[in-house]
Enzyme design. Structure first.
Site, PDB file in Angstrom:
ATOM      1  N   ASP A 275       0.848  -1.184   0.000  1.00 36.54           N
ATOM      2  CA  ASP A 275       0.000   0.000   0.000  1.00 36.54           C
ATOM      3  C   ASP A 275       0.888   1.240   0.000  1.00 36.54           C
ATOM      4  OD1 ASP A 275       0.869  -0.886   2.501  1.00 36.54           O
ATOM      5  OD2 ASP A 275      -0.888  -0.147   3.565  1.00 36.54           O
ATOM      6  N   GLU A 471      12.846   0.638   6.608  1.00 38.83           N
ATOM      7  CA  GLU A 471      11.834  -0.287   6.103  1.00 38.83           C
ATOM      8  C   GLU A 471      11.939  -0.470   4.595  1.00 38.83           C
ATOM      9  OE1 GLU A 471       7.764   0.953   6.142  1.00 38.83           O
ATOM     10  OE2 GLU A 471       8.265   3.061   5.839  1.00 38.83           O
TER      11      GLU A 471
END
Length: 550
Positions: A275, A471
């Site tokens: 997403d 990340e």
């Protein structure tokens, strides 16, 4: 909607100081006093009088099974990388979370989902467990010999399946109407393989079966006579953790029905873990568009089905441990059925790879995503097909996946969405490398090592510069950090730690930080050269203007 915090997730993570009814009553009184129009400052003051700061549900916790020097460090020949791996082993201290007892006593005052055992979280704004992140976290924990912590996390997940029927996207009630790629079976298998705790597998298998059947009952669509899964569980309304953003972006739709469809697409894409990305855009049969063109529910995703195949294989294996031959054969047959469907619908012979399938336009989506090669990772292919490695390597060459100094980008579309170019994501790199390494081909194994060397070195460089793991990273710079999307790039970071630790363990006898020993120097120079070229282009555009601004 008042936007009193920069990140909408902040508020929905805050614990109520009183019961829900008392809180709502106090809010109604407050709004009446302010004639339904409080200032942002007044609203913020009220919220902070009635809610605790985020994180109030946790207490300090140091994993009781953490050790300073796990054995896997000895597998890493390069002393700099060994030191790096030791530092990553220490990061688990920062990422551990244990809930206070009150969460179990007064769960209605918290958005966190109560679990009995402590967890390792991704890091940054992600204060709770996330489902698919945990697969790579588990790989790292097992290398760190934190078997007790790992087992506790798995028991948490199994208890959640027993309560909800599936595992939510993350450990909050606002995630409880969507899941994520179902990797619990893979986590349990990793734990059992590392510990030989076959009893745990036998005890868990019925719950794993329940999760698998949840997906088969709720995500399956028929495609060309075959049954395959698409993301998109049933729910309505904006994402609670991004409520304001979703309401605002939905304003382009006039009809309430279209807004609700859009909210469902946002949640389906969030459920995929990607997403957001052009991977889920369908505009005029292409991957063009923006978030309002999301059609994730209409795309058969390669990895979702490859993972379901893997789940069926693991469930079959665990039932065989219980000497339940009937169930073992049943799940072996289910795995073969999924594999046949993947081969028939998703394999594209011209491309030499698997491709997502567009249900609206009834065609393959000829756009690169690392998940196009995910069946290699889950073993969902014919091991006897001697021609497959050549086809896969030709696909990699055609898409020029080896040219990027920072790793394989998630897509080739630069949209400023975080799962698009130029961002590189740790789980995708791990998936690609392990999949290639599993092929019966020296060329594929050599490429897997080359990519592992590049990825480990990039993580090492970024860590030395910042003392943080990110990340996501950048494809265009070795050790560069990612960007784009709905929030700032986060540090921590659970799956980054686990993925790179696993690669350092696997290739530790060969990995090096010395770029003179392989083509690492070429990778660095490529990064520098692309930076110089970008500067020159920017200079020229600044003088003459671009085509679009004349």
């Amino acid at each position: 909607m008042a936007h009193i915090y920069p990140d909408s997730k902040t508020f929905v993570d805050m614990k109520m100081k009183k019961t829900p009814n008392e809180t709502l009553s106090a809010f109604n009184d407050f709004m009446e006093q302010k004639k339904e129009a409080p200032t942002t400052a007044e609203l913020k003051a009220w919220v902070e009088s009635m809610f605790e700061k985020p994180g109030a549900e946790f207490e300090e916790w140091i994993p009781d099974d953490w050790i300073d020097s796990p054995r896997f460090l000895n597998n890493i020949k390069d002393l700099d990388l060994r030191g790096f791996a030791k530092n990553l082993n220490a990061v688990w201290h920062q990422l551990g979370r244990k809930m206070i007892a009150d969460v179990g006593i007064n769960p209605e005052q918290y958005s966190i989902i109560h679990v009995d055992h402590p967890v390792i979280v991704p890091g940054g704004r992600f204060r709770e467990f996330y489902y698919w992140d945990s697969y790579w976290i588990v790989q790292g924990l097992l290398l760190s010999e934190m078997n007790h912590t790992t087992r506790g996390m798995l028991e948490n997940f199994l208890s959640i399946v027993q309560r909800y029927g599936f595992i939510p996207n993350g450990g909050r009630i606002y995630y409880s109407m969507r899941s994520q790629p179902p990797l619990l079976c893979g986590m349990v298998k990793s734990y059992v393989d590392a510990t030989n705790d076959t009893q745990f597998a036998m005890d868990a298998v019925e719950t794993l079966e329940r999760e698998f059947e949840f997906f088969m009952n709720n995500y399956i669509v028929e495609v060309n006579g075959h049954q395959l899964a698409a993301y998109g569980y049933k729910s309505s309304g904006p994402r609670p953790e991004s409520y304001r953003e979703d309401v605002i972006s939905a304003q382009v739709f006039d009809k309430e029905e279209d807004k609700q469809d859009y909210y469902c697409e946002l949640k389906a894409a969030a459920e995929s873990g990607m997403d957001f990305s052009s991977r889920w855009f369908i505009k005029n049969g292409t991957n063009q568009g923006n978030l309002t063109d999301l059609k994730c529910r209409s795309i058969i995703a390669v990895e979702l089905n490859a993972i379901l195949y893997w789940n069926a294989k693991i469930i079959s294996e665990f039932y065989a441990l219980k000497n339940n031959a009937q169930k073992a054969q049943l799940y072996e047959a289910k795995a073969e059925e999924i594999k046949k469907a993947i081969d028939a619908v998703l394999w594209n012979e011209d491309e030499g790879a698997w491709l997502d399938y567009d249900l609206i336009n009834k065609k393959h989506r000829h756009y690169f995503v690392p998940t196009n090669l995910s069946p290699l990772w889950t073993g969902c292919y014919n091991k006897d097909d001697a021609s497959l490695p050549k086809k896969i390597l030709a696909y990699i060459e055609k898409n020029e996946l080896d040219k990027y100094p920072g790793g394989v980008p998630n897509t080739m579309a630069d949209t400023n969405e975080q799962w698009d170019f130029p961002n590189v994501w740790p789980p995708m790199q791990h998936m690609l490398i392990m999949g290639l390494d599993g092929l019966n081909s020296k060329e594929a194994k050599d490429l897997a090592f080359k990519w592992a060397q590049r990825w480990v070195r990039g993580n090492f460089l970024a860590y030395n510069e910042t003392h943080a793991m990110f990340e996501k990273y950048s494809a265009v710079e070795l050790g560069g950090h990612g960007g784009g999307g709905e929030y700032e790039v986060q540090t921590g970071f659970g799956w980054s730690n686990g993925a790179v630790m696993d690669l350092m363990n696997k290739y530790g006898d060969r990995l090096t930080t010395d770029d003179s020993k392989d083509n690492g120097g070429a990778l660095v120079s490529y990064s520098v050269n692309t930076g110089i070229i970008a500067t020159i282009v920017a200079f020229v555009v600044g003088i003459f203007g671009s085509e679009s601004t004349r």
